[in-house]
Design a protein around this motif. Structure first.
Motif, mmCIF file in Angstrom:
data_model
loop_
_atom_site.group_PDB
_atom_site.id
_atom_site.type_symbol
_atom_site.label_atom_id
_atom_site.label_comp_id
_atom_site.label_asym_id
_atom_site.label_seq_id
_atom_site.Cartn_x
_atom_site.Cartn_y
_atom_site.Cartn_z
ATOM 1 N N GLY A 1 0.794 -1.221 0.000
ATOM 2 C CA GLY A 1 0.000 0.000 0.000
ATOM 3 C C GLY A 1 0.825 1.268 0.000
ATOM 4 O O GLY A 1 0.309 2.352 -0.291
ATOM 5 N N ARG A 2 2.109 1.146 0.305
ATOM 6 C CA ARG A 2 2.982 2.328 0.318
ATOM 7 C C ARG A 2 3.243 2.789 -1.117
ATOM 8 O O ARG A 2 3.416 1.978 -2.025
ATOM 9 C CB ARG A 2 4.286 1.985 1.021
ATOM 10 N N ARG A 3 3.312 4.108 -1.299
ATOM 11 C CA ARG A 3 3.535 4.672 -2.627
ATOM 12 C C ARG A 3 4.834 5.480 -2.664
ATOM 13 O O ARG A 3 5.249 6.056 -1.645
ATOM 14 C CB ARG A 3 2.355 5.559 -3.043
ATOM 15 N N PHE A 4 5.445 5.490 -3.824
ATOM 16 C CA PHE A 4 6.649 6.292 -4.034
ATOM 17 C C PHE A 4 6.649 6.798 -5.473
ATOM 18 O O PHE A 4 5.891 6.319 -6.322
ATOM 19 C CB PHE A 4 7.920 5.485 -3.737
ATOM 20 N N VAL A 5 7.499 7.760 -5.742
ATOM 21 C CA VAL A 5 7.563 8.393 -7.062
ATOM 22 C C VAL A 5 8.832 7.948 -7.772
ATOM 23 O O VAL A 5 9.929 7.946 -7.183
ATOM 24 C CB VAL A 5 7.527 9.925 -6.939
ATOM 25 N N GLU A 6 8.669 7.578 -9.023
ATOM 26 C CA GLU A 6 9.791 7.174 -9.873
ATOM 27 C C GLU A 6 9.823 8.108 -11.082
ATOM 28 O O GLU A 6 8.835 8.228 -11.815
ATOM 29 C CB GLU A 6 9.616 5.723 -10.325
ATOM 30 N N VAL A 7 10.952 8.763 -11.294
ATOM 31 C CA VAL A 7 11.117 9.650 -12.442
ATOM 32 C C VAL A 7 11.768 8.874 -13.583
ATOM 33 O O VAL A 7 12.820 8.256 -13.392
ATOM 34 C CB VAL A 7 11.969 10.881 -12.074
ATOM 35 N N VAL A 8 11.118 8.910 -14.735
ATOM 36 C CA VAL A 8 11.617 8.181 -15.907
ATOM 37 C C VAL A 8 12.081 9.203 -16.926
ATOM 38 O O VAL A 8 11.294 10.030 -17.404
ATOM 39 C CB VAL A 8 10.527 7.275 -16.512
ATOM 40 N N GLN A 9 13.344 9.160 -17.277
ATOM 41 C CA GLN A 9 13.905 10.088 -18.247
ATOM 42 C C GLN A 9 13.508 9.690 -19.664
ATOM 43 O O GLN A 9 13.210 8.519 -19.930
ATOM 44 C CB GLN A 9 15.425 10.126 -18.105
ATOM 45 N N PRO A 10 13.502 10.628 -20.607
ATOM 46 C CA PRO A 10 13.025 10.319 -21.963
ATOM 47 C C PRO A 10 13.882 9.313 -22.712
ATOM 48 O O PRO A 10 13.395 8.632 -23.612
ATOM 49 C CB PRO A 10 13.038 11.686 -22.658
ATOM 50 N N ASP A 11 15.155 9.213 -22.354
ATOM 51 C CA ASP A 11 16.028 8.266 -23.060
ATOM 52 C C ASP A 11 16.204 6.965 -22.287
ATOM 53 O O ASP A 11 17.069 6.149 -22.628
ATOM 54 C CB ASP A 11 17.397 8.895 -23.321
ATOM 55 N N ALA A 12 15.404 6.740 -21.242
ATOM 56 C CA ALA A 12 15.505 5.500 -20.468
ATOM 57 C C ALA A 12 15.036 4.318 -21.313
ATOM 58 O O ALA A 12 14.048 4.434 -22.052
ATOM 59 C CB ALA A 12 14.673 5.595 -19.196
ATOM 60 N N PRO A 13 15.721 3.180 -21.239
ATOM 61 C CA PRO A 13 15.326 2.028 -22.062
ATOM 62 C C PRO A 13 13.981 1.432 -21.678
ATOM 63 O O PRO A 13 13.333 0.772 -22.475
ATOM 64 C CB PRO A 13 16.456 1.023 -21.825
ATOM 65 N N ARG A 14 13.544 1.687 -20.425
ATOM 66 C CA ARG A 14 12.275 1.130 -19.980
ATOM 67 C C ARG A 14 11.341 2.266 -19.578
ATOM 68 O O ARG A 14 11.624 3.023 -18.647
ATOM 69 C CB ARG A 14 12.488 0.174 -18.804
#
Length: 443
Positions: free
Chosen positions: A127-140
């Motif tokens: 139930g815990r939430r966190f934020v993940e920043v995905v860069q535009p050139d990230a492979p995933r």
């Protein structure tokens, strides 16, 4: 004068033997004793090895938080919003769990990033939430509703304890496995069902015996030999039944595995292959320094060769048996020559398959060598490639040797099995029949 009614008996015997196209199980008691004298001690040694080396589970250890040794939980992407990379300071944020920021001014600081909110769906922090920043050139790239695997670092600051480390692929993998099982059953029917049972038991031996026993400190080579022997006996006899044909395939596979073990041990030592060539083997060596990595490499060669060996030995044995069924007058020499012609075609395709399989798996590595403009000799001399060359060539030599060995064994066994029957119902029957006709003519 010979009574004419005695003549049909040999003809009846001849007819019965000429049309017996069932499984060629040995009828000779002596032949059964010879096969049992070879296989029973081997099977007993495998059972004793399983009992003595049985690990009782993998040893417990504290996770290091590195690579595959990280604590992981399941997660789900709740929402994804687009943001400017500068607003979220993306240039200094770790990407996909990386701990060290890139040196210099990264290109990721420019453009549009994605800020994904991920919810942990398993474990104590469910139930815990966190934020993940995905860069535009990230492979995933992440999308809303996607299942992910999250890594947990308990020693990190609270806001950085969780990070996305991979995508959850369980459903497509399980679906593909179901399609595979369905195809095997539809085509193979009951034989296909037994093949799936053998596959499950082989996987059980691998995960419950071979891997934990090596981690417990047992010699990898001994564990591989015992485990491969158990897999071989279970898989072949479950799939093909306890017949003379299967027993010949087992003996041919055993001889070939012994050859692979000897050649592998010789050339791994001669080429000074340590078996510690990448991050995974380095991590294993760091966690369990008592494991002999070169022995682990040799164990991998033996186990990896077993699957293809089963295919070759069973095919060759079946070919010889079918040739004998089609022409019961063939001698052992004729059976061997005909069987070896089939084996040459088979082994040519199998060896090519092994080489191409390695080339396909190592394609990124080969591309790196090509970019570096390295010569073929330089590429082959590197331990990472030399290890696979030794693995492939030793396995291929064992495969090549299994063809004449298994073919010769099958030819000798099936000929010895039918010698007595052939003398009763073969050339002698027409002679008696002709003599009976001549006597009737004289009478």
């Amino acid at each position: 004068m010979t009574p004419p009614h005695r003549d049909p008996e040999p003809q009846g015997q001849q007819h019965a033997h000429a049309h017996s196209h069932g499984p060629a199980a040995p009828v000779s008691t002596h032949l059964r004793k010879v096969i049992a004298a070879v296989l029973i001690p081997f099977a007993a040694a495998v059972i004793v090895g399983l009992v003595v080396l049985w690990p009782g589970g993998a040893p417990a250890h504290e996770r290091t938080g590195v690579g595959f040794d990280r604590q992981t939980q399941q997660g789900k992407v709740v929402s994804v919003v687009g943001v400017d990379c500068k607003d979220v300071n993306a240039a200094q944020l770790p990407v996909d769990g990386a701990t060290d920021p890139p040196d210099g001014e990264p290109k990721a600081g420019e453009g549009h990033c994605k800020k994904a909110t991920v919810e942990v769906t398993s474990g104590p922090d469910e139930g815990r939430r966190f934020v993940e920043v995905v860069q535009p050139d990230a492979p995933r790239q992440l999308r809303e509703g996607q299942g992910v695997v999250v890594a947990y670092a308990p020693d990190a600051p609270h806001d950085l304890q969780y990070s996305v480390t991979d995508v959850n692929r369980k459903f497509p993998l399980m679906l593909l496995a179901g399609i595979f099982a369905l195809a095997v059953v539809l085509v193979g029917r009951m034989r296909g069902v037994m093949a799936l049972v053998a596959l499950a038991l082989s996987f059980a031996i691998l995960t419950l015996f071979i891997l934990p026993a090596i981690l417990q400190g047992s010699n990898p080579l001994v564990v591989a030999v015992v485990g491969a022997g158990a897999i071989m006996l279970i898989a072949l006899y479950i799939c093909h039944g306890p017949t003379a044909r299967t027993s010949v395939a087992v003996i041919g596979t055993l001889i070939s595995l012994l050859l692979i073990g000897l050649l592998g041990s010789l050339f791994i030592g001669w080429a000074s292959l340590s078996g510690n060539t990448d991050d995974n083997t380095g991590l294993i060596h760091g966690l369990y320094p008592h494991i002999d990595m070169s022995g682990l490499l040799l164990a991998g060669v033996i186990i990896g060769s077993l699957g293809v060996l089963d295919d070759v030995t069973v095919t060759q044995t079946s070919a010889v048996w079918e040739l004998r069924q089609a022409n019961p007058t063939m001698t052992a020499k004729q059976l061997y020559r005909a069987g070896i012609r089939i084996g040459r075609d088979h082994i040519a395709s199998v060896v090519n398959t092994l080489v191409l399989a390695y080339a396909g798996a190592a394609l990124p590595l080969l591309l790196l060598f090509t970019v570096a403009q390295s010569s073929v000799g330089t590429v082959a001399n590197s331990e990472l490639v030399a290890e696979e060359i030794v693995r492939t060539l030793v396995g291929s030599i064992g495969l090549v040797a299994s063809v004449p060995v298994t073919t010769a064994l099958a030819a000798v066994v099936v000929s010895a099995d039918r010698t007595g029957l052939g003398s009763e119902a073969g050339p002698s029957a027409p002679v008696r029949s002709g003599r009976g006709r001549r006597r009737r003519a004289k009478s």
